[in-house]
Design an enzyme around this catalytic site. Structure first.
Site, PDB file in Angstrom:
ATOM      1  N   ARG A 227       0.833  -1.197   0.000  1.00 22.99           N
ATOM      2  CA  ARG A 227       0.000   0.000   0.000  1.00 22.99           C
ATOM      3  C   ARG A 227       0.870   1.249   0.000  1.00 22.99           C
ATOM      4  O   ARG A 227       2.059   1.199   0.321  1.00 22.99           O
ATOM      5  CB  ARG A 227      -0.917  -0.014   1.227  1.00 22.99           C
ATOM      6  CG  ARG A 227      -2.084  -0.973   1.036  1.00 22.99           C
ATOM      7  CD  ARG A 227      -2.984  -0.994   2.243  1.00 22.99           C
ATOM      8  NE  ARG A 227      -4.266  -1.629   1.891  1.00 22.99           N
ATOM      9  CZ  ARG A 227      -5.195  -1.933   2.780  1.00 22.99           C
ATOM     10  NH1 ARG A 227      -5.010  -1.671   4.075  1.00 22.99           N
ATOM     11  NH2 ARG A 227      -6.320  -2.502   2.396  1.00 22.99           N
ATOM     12  N   HIS A 228       0.245   2.350  -0.343  1.00 21.94           N
ATOM     13  CA  HIS A 228       0.907   3.647  -0.319  1.00 21.94           C
ATOM     14  C   HIS A 228       1.548   3.872   1.055  1.00 21.94           C
ATOM     15  O   HIS A 228       0.951   3.562   2.079  1.00 21.94           O
ATOM     16  CB  HIS A 228      -0.142   4.730  -0.600  1.00 21.94           C
ATOM     17  CG  HIS A 228       0.402   6.121  -0.626  1.00 21.94           C
ATOM     18  ND1 HIS A 228       0.202   7.013   0.399  1.00 21.94           N
ATOM     19  CD2 HIS A 228       1.144   6.765  -1.547  1.00 21.94           C
ATOM     20  CE1 HIS A 228       0.782   8.167   0.102  1.00 21.94           C
ATOM     21  NE2 HIS A 228       1.368   8.041  -1.073  1.00 21.94           N
TER      22      HIS A 228
END
Lengths: 385, 385
Positions: A227-228
């Site tokens: 994920r970011h």
């Protein structure tokens, strides 16, 4: 044949393994005359056959160089090096700090024979400061630099990044420093010594994470899997495909709308749960799960082509075997299939630096130990056998 | 004040986010006059406040640059750019391939006003080849390049490496390419256009893994967590400490013997299960477990100091907060604590390129949008307000 922007530049290359050799590889590819000077038996990378796989690393990083052997612990060979230094432009080494001095090859000694010589050093932590003498290798610098602290699953242990990024970041920065010094000298400036530390060369690549740390303090998420790093973009993840995985980023609402349409779910575009980035982030688990259910039904290449055509940043997660055979890299001559005279068929890279009007190529494949021994200048002008 | 090896070089900088701005940051740090040209509203990184953390990335990558605004979609501002190009040495951009042409700013147009201008381009896949037009961002290139395929736990899914290594590898290679072109031009050569693709710039960092793939074929292990990529070195892992983790590498028997002694287990040195590297590799699970039981009892810093003193490559796995405050990096002036005139107290990097005789510093912190608008040359020699 020595066409290329660095044609006419002579480099004495005392480097080993990855960091220094990558810097001098790029110099050789750019047309410099790089004379690789190895100890008897060859540099460590050439000798690392027991591990398996040492042949290709050596070949990948030593194309286009000349190869000679000198025993720098022997007076006669040190004298030969100094004779060569008198006519060279650059001397590069990536020994641990202090080794050159102990060999009797300090910058002062080298400048004594050639005030125009640019001395270049690569090391783990640099030639000064409290960590100067610590042993450094890529894995160790990944730990020290914080790279591991931001790689891995959320809640899982710290993980190394697969690539030897500290070694190679140092190597390309060292290339940059050397060529900068050459430029200054060419303009009439001094022949400035340069150095690059692995720890410092990798630091800028942490920019996003450093920023999130500064912003969020103790709420900094650290590791976030795929994920970011700031958990503030969604969809942004690696999703399963029918035959592997795909990476997808929807950096703004337009990307998300295009992706939803591509997967046949245009009805979600007006869904208040997913309308704006903040909505999608608030429903990240739900949306990631939905996207995963869509991607899992399709082959990775089909998703890639479909989303790319829609302008959404996406790529298949490729295995290394796919990368080595990549048609794009071969068409651009970034990779070449060669028949190596010593090692047989292999795929090797050319330089990632592209210069207009110069076709990328190897000049020649990596050469055997001591193959160019005639370049060693012996007393009285005679050259060695 | 413009001391530095690139003093006197003028760079028109149309770049954005990480890749191009890192290249021009290094140029500014080396003394070049870098004029950052942003669209109305500022480049994307300046505007990314919503995500949190955008302030620091902008500040980290834009120290020492001048900042002006031009709307390159407007005829008048394009004309202003061309006037500035007439007196510049380098123009750098990292738009997607084709954008400069569509703006009416092709290489031919730029050379029409200045045949000595070096045009430099950074992009995801390069200006030619079948992938040219695919949208690229760091995560996507990590997937395409195979970085993800070798990052992660054995048996687990592919993982991204935490750092934005594709962006920054491209940026530093772009710096290297530009300075190489400057050197060639200085020597009387042509002003050669240069380009760097992210995909090609990250490839060399995969050297070890590519070699293992070539060597082992279908037996290539792919992801190995924190173990050696070829599973052929032991101890080589990240081990638990009392207060975190440590990375330890025993590259040869001497390292292993020194480590065993340090941990108070000299009796294992002659144990046939651990005698040679092949023995230790054959008993990897057992030995990793034993080492972990030793490290788990000690603080990471104590293990680091002890093993380093014994010559064994080792490091604590540091959190980013520890790295930012690192005394070594601050003592060497690789990091500086500053009071940013816009953003307040922060820690920012200087250049990783060290030049003898030049103290590292920022020149000045990143500047507000349009702060140097007076540098824009308006018709008739008058400069804009």
């Amino acid at each position: 044949m020595s066409a290329g922007p660095l044609a006419g530049v002579t480099v004495l290359d005392l480097t080993q393994i990855y960091n220094g050799p990558y810097a001098t590889f790029l110099m050789a590819m750019a047309g410099a005359e790089v004379i690789k000077i190895e100890p008897p038996g060859g540099e460590q990378l050439r000798r690392r056959h027991g591990d398996g796989g040492a042949t290709l690393p050596f070949a990948m990083l030593n194309s286009g160089k000349r190869c000679v052997v000198l025993d720098l612990k022997a007076e006669e060979d040190r004298a030969a090096l100094l004779r060569m230094a008198a006519g060279a432009d650059v001397l590069v080494e990536n020994y641990r700090p202090g080794v050159m001095d102990r060999l009797g090859l300090s910058r002062d000694v080298l400048r004594g024979v050639n005030p125009r010589l640019i001395c270049a050093s690569g090391s783990g932590y640099g030639g000064s400061g409290p960590y100067r003498d610590y042993p450094a290798m890529d894995l160790v610098v990944q730990a020290m630099s914080g790279v591991m602290s931001i790689t891995g699953e959320a809640g899982g242990p710290p993980l190394k990044a697969g690539p030897a990024l500290c070694d190679f970041f140092a190597g390309i920065h060292l290339y940059g420093a050397i060529v900068t010094a050459l430029f200054e000298r060419e303009r009439g400036g001094p022949a400035r010594a340069v150095e690059v530390a692995m720890l410092e060369a990798v630091y800028p690549s942490l920019t996003s994470n450093l920023a999130l740390l500064a912003d969020k303090g103790s709420a900094f998420p650290g590791r976030t899997g795929n994920r970011h790093g700031g958990l503030s973009v969604c969809p942004y993840n690696v999703y399963p495909a029918a035959d592997g995985h795909v990476a997808i980023i929807c950096n703004h609402d337009g990307h998300w709308r295009a992706a939803a349409r591509y997967f046949g779910h245009a009805e979600l575009i007006d869904d208040p749960r997913f309308l704006r980035m903040t909505d999608r982030v608030a429903n990240m688990d739900l949306l990631d799960g939905m996207v995963a259910s869509w991607t899992a039904a399709l082959p990775k290449e089909e998703i890639f082509q479909g989303l790319a055509a829609a302008g959404v940043p996406c790529a298949p997660v490729r295995e290394l075997a796919e990368v080595v055979a990549d048609r794009h890299l071969h068409e651009r001559r970034a990779l070449l299939d060669i028949e190596h005279p010593q090692f047989g068929a292999m795929t090797v890279p050319t330089s990632a630096l592209c210069f207009e009007g110069i076709e990328r190529g190897l000049r020649w494949p990596s050469r055997p130990l001591g193959a160019d021994q005639a370049l060693v200048q012996r007393p009285g002008g005679e050259e060695s056998p």
